[in-house]
Design a protein around this motif. Structure first.
Motif, PDB file in Angstrom:
ATOM      1  N   ASP A 156       7.817  11.264  -8.367  1.00 20.37           N
ATOM      2  CA  ASP A 156       7.482  12.329  -7.420  1.00 20.37           C
ATOM      3  C   ASP A 156       8.724  13.099  -6.975  1.00 20.37           C
ATOM      4  O   ASP A 156       8.699  14.318  -6.867  1.00 20.37           O
ATOM      5  N   TYR A 157       9.809  12.387  -6.706  1.00 22.71           N
ATOM      6  CA  TYR A 157      11.058  13.073  -6.354  1.00 22.71           C
ATOM      7  C   TYR A 157      11.535  13.934  -7.520  1.00 22.71           C
ATOM      8  O   TYR A 157      11.991  15.060  -7.326  1.00 22.71           O
ATOM      9  N   LEU A 158      11.443  13.423  -8.739  1.00 23.53           N
ATOM     10  CA  LEU A 158      11.847  14.203  -9.908  1.00 23.53           C
ATOM     11  C   LEU A 158      11.007  15.467 -10.048  1.00 23.53           C
ATOM     12  O   LEU A 158      11.530  16.546 -10.345  1.00 23.53           O
ATOM     13  N   GLU A 159       9.715  15.349  -9.835  1.00 27.83           N
ATOM     14  CA  GLU A 159       8.819  16.508  -9.894  1.00 27.83           C
ATOM     15  C   GLU A 159       9.208  17.531  -8.827  1.00 27.83           C
ATOM     16  O   GLU A 159       9.221  18.727  -9.074  1.00 27.83           O
ATOM     17  N   GLU A 160       9.538  17.050  -7.660  1.00 32.95           N
ATOM     18  CA  GLU A 160       9.888  17.917  -6.536  1.00 32.95           C
ATOM     19  C   GLU A 160      11.158  18.738  -6.811  1.00 32.95           C
ATOM     20  O   GLU A 160      11.305  19.847  -6.320  1.00 32.95           O
ATOM     21  N   THR A 161      12.088  18.203  -7.604  1.00 31.95           N
ATOM     22  CA  THR A 161      13.339  18.922  -7.880  1.00 31.95           C
ATOM     23  C   THR A 161      13.119  20.163  -8.720  1.00 31.95           C
ATOM     24  O   THR A 161      13.895  21.108  -8.634  1.00 31.95           O
ATOM     25  N   GLY A 162      12.101  20.150  -9.573  1.00 28.96           N
ATOM     26  CA  GLY A 162      11.879  21.275 -10.471  1.00 28.96           C
ATOM     27  C   GLY A 162      12.828  21.289 -11.658  1.00 28.96           C
ATOM     28  O   GLY A 162      12.807  22.220 -12.465  1.00 28.96           O
TER      29      GLY A 162
ATOM     30  N   SER B 290       0.871  -1.160   0.000  1.00 28.07           N
ATOM     31  CA  SER B 290       0.000   0.000   0.000  1.00 28.07           C
ATOM     32  C   SER B 290       0.917   1.221   0.000  1.00 28.07           C
ATOM     33  O   SER B 290       1.806   1.330   0.844  1.00 28.07           O
ATOM     34  N   TYR B 291       0.732   2.132  -0.971  1.00 28.12           N
ATOM     35  CA  TYR B 291       1.609   3.301  -1.072  1.00 28.12           C
ATOM     36  C   TYR B 291       0.818   4.527  -1.503  1.00 28.12           C
ATOM     37  O   TYR B 291      -0.356   4.432  -1.848  1.00 28.12           O
ATOM     38  N   LEU B 292       1.473   5.681  -1.474  1.00 29.75           N
ATOM     39  CA  LEU B 292       0.824   6.938  -1.842  1.00 29.75           C
ATOM     40  C   LEU B 292       1.144   7.295  -3.286  1.00 29.75           C
ATOM     41  O   LEU B 292       2.287   7.230  -3.711  1.00 29.75           O
ATOM     42  N   LYS B 293       0.113   7.679  -4.014  1.00 30.76           N
ATOM     43  CA  LYS B 293       0.251   8.004  -5.434  1.00 30.76           C
ATOM     44  C   LYS B 293      -0.272   9.421  -5.674  1.00 30.76           C
ATOM     45  O   LYS B 293      -1.342   9.775  -5.193  1.00 30.76           O
ATOM     46  N   SER B 294       0.492  10.196  -6.426  1.00 30.75           N
ATOM     47  CA  SER B 294       0.109  11.575  -6.752  1.00 30.75           C
ATOM     48  C   SER B 294      -0.488  11.660  -8.134  1.00 30.75           C
ATOM     49  O   SER B 294      -0.082  10.922  -9.034  1.00 30.75           O
ATOM     50  N   GLN B 295      -1.399  12.580  -8.293  1.00 35.68           N
ATOM     51  CA  GLN B 295      -1.948  12.887  -9.605  1.00 35.68           C
ATOM     52  C   GLN B 295      -2.141  14.389  -9.689  1.00 35.68           C
ATOM     53  O   GLN B 295      -2.473  15.034  -8.689  1.00 35.68           O
ATOM     54  N   SER B 296      -1.928  14.935 -10.882  1.00 38.46           N
ATOM     55  CA  SER B 296      -2.096  16.371 -11.107  1.00 38.46           C
ATOM     56  C   SER B 296      -2.991  16.575 -12.315  1.00 38.46           C
ATOM     57  O   SER B 296      -2.908  15.832 -13.288  1.00 38.46           O
ATOM     58  N   GLN B 297      -3.823  17.598 -12.220  1.00 37.75           N
ATOM     59  CA  GLN B 297      -4.627  17.967 -13.375  1.00 37.75           C
ATOM     60  C   GLN B 297      -4.862  19.464 -13.351  1.00 37.75           C
ATOM     61  O   GLN B 297      -4.940  20.080 -12.287  1.00 37.75           O
ATOM     62  N   PHE B 298      -4.939  20.034 -14.537  1.00 37.23           N
ATOM     63  CA  PHE B 298      -5.142  21.472 -14.686  1.00 37.23           C
ATOM     64  C   PHE B 298      -6.632  21.718 -14.807  1.00 37.23           C
ATOM     65  O   PHE B 298      -7.287  21.193 -15.707  1.00 37.23           O
ATOM     66  N   GLU B 299      -7.178  22.486 -13.878  1.00 43.06           N
ATOM     67  CA  GLU B 299      -8.616  22.700 -13.837  1.00 43.06           C
ATOM     68  C   GLU B 299      -8.903  24.154 -13.488  1.00 43.06           C
ATOM     69  O   GLU B 299      -8.423  24.671 -12.483  1.00 43.06           O
ATOM     70  N   ASP B 300      -9.680  24.821 -14.333  1.00 43.67           N
ATOM     71  CA  ASP B 300     -10.063  26.216 -14.119  1.00 43.67           C
ATOM     72  C   ASP B 300      -8.860  27.117 -13.862  1.00 43.67           C
ATOM     73  O   ASP B 300      -8.868  27.958 -12.956  1.00 43.67           O
TER      74      ASP B 300
END
Length: 152
Positions: A102-108, A68-78
């Motif tokens: 997620d770590y890669l996203e966090e680095t920017g 069981s782990y945590l999963k991120s999702q992103s979506q552009f809305e309004d």
């Protein structure tokens, strides 16, 4: 299990990858895994994880073990990015892939566009640490020869 943990409009959930790592460590230790190396590469307009390797390599059953782990999702809305984090059930390999992204996203760091980049995420199971390195590529050119001639 798909239970939503957090929904944010101005940033990703803070460091939920550590929660996933804390869930992974006991499973990895039970299977006597010493180290995990995750390689990624990108350019153009895309990037992906190339390889997830386990040490010792013969521990093939660990990849399909459930977690069981945590999963991120992103979506552009309004006009706003919405980020959600949910608890999901999946394979160990999927959890490792998710936390790497997620770590890669966090680095920017833009490791997947233009000349792109590459790197590695390393989980040292024995020491209980994670390290990641992101390298970027860029094209450099210089004039090696130039000459002007008068025609008349």
């Amino acid at each position: 299990m798909d239970q939503q943990i957090e929904k944010r409009s101005n940033g990703r959930a803070d460091h939920h990858q550590m929660d996933t790592l804390r869930r992974l460590l006991p499973i990895l230790r039970k299977h006597e895994i010493n180290m995990i190396n995750v390689s990624f590469d990108g350019c153009g307009d895309s990037g992906s994880i190339d390889r997830i390797s386990f040490d010792p390599a013969e521990a093939d059953d660990i990849q399909n073990a459930k977690i069981s782990y945590l999963k991120s999702q992103s979506q552009f809305e309004d006009g706003t990015w919405l980020h959600t984090t949910s608890e999901v059930e999946g394979r160990v390999e999927e959890a490792i892939e998710e936390l790497t992204y997620d770590y890669l996203e966090e680095t920017g760091v833009d490791w997947y566009n233009d000349d792109g980049g590459f790197g590695e995420l390393v989980i040292d199971v024995r020491k209980g640490i994670v390290e990641y390195y992101v390298n970027t590529r860029y094209t450099v050119h210089e004039v090696a020869f130039s000459h002007e001639l008068t025609i008349e």
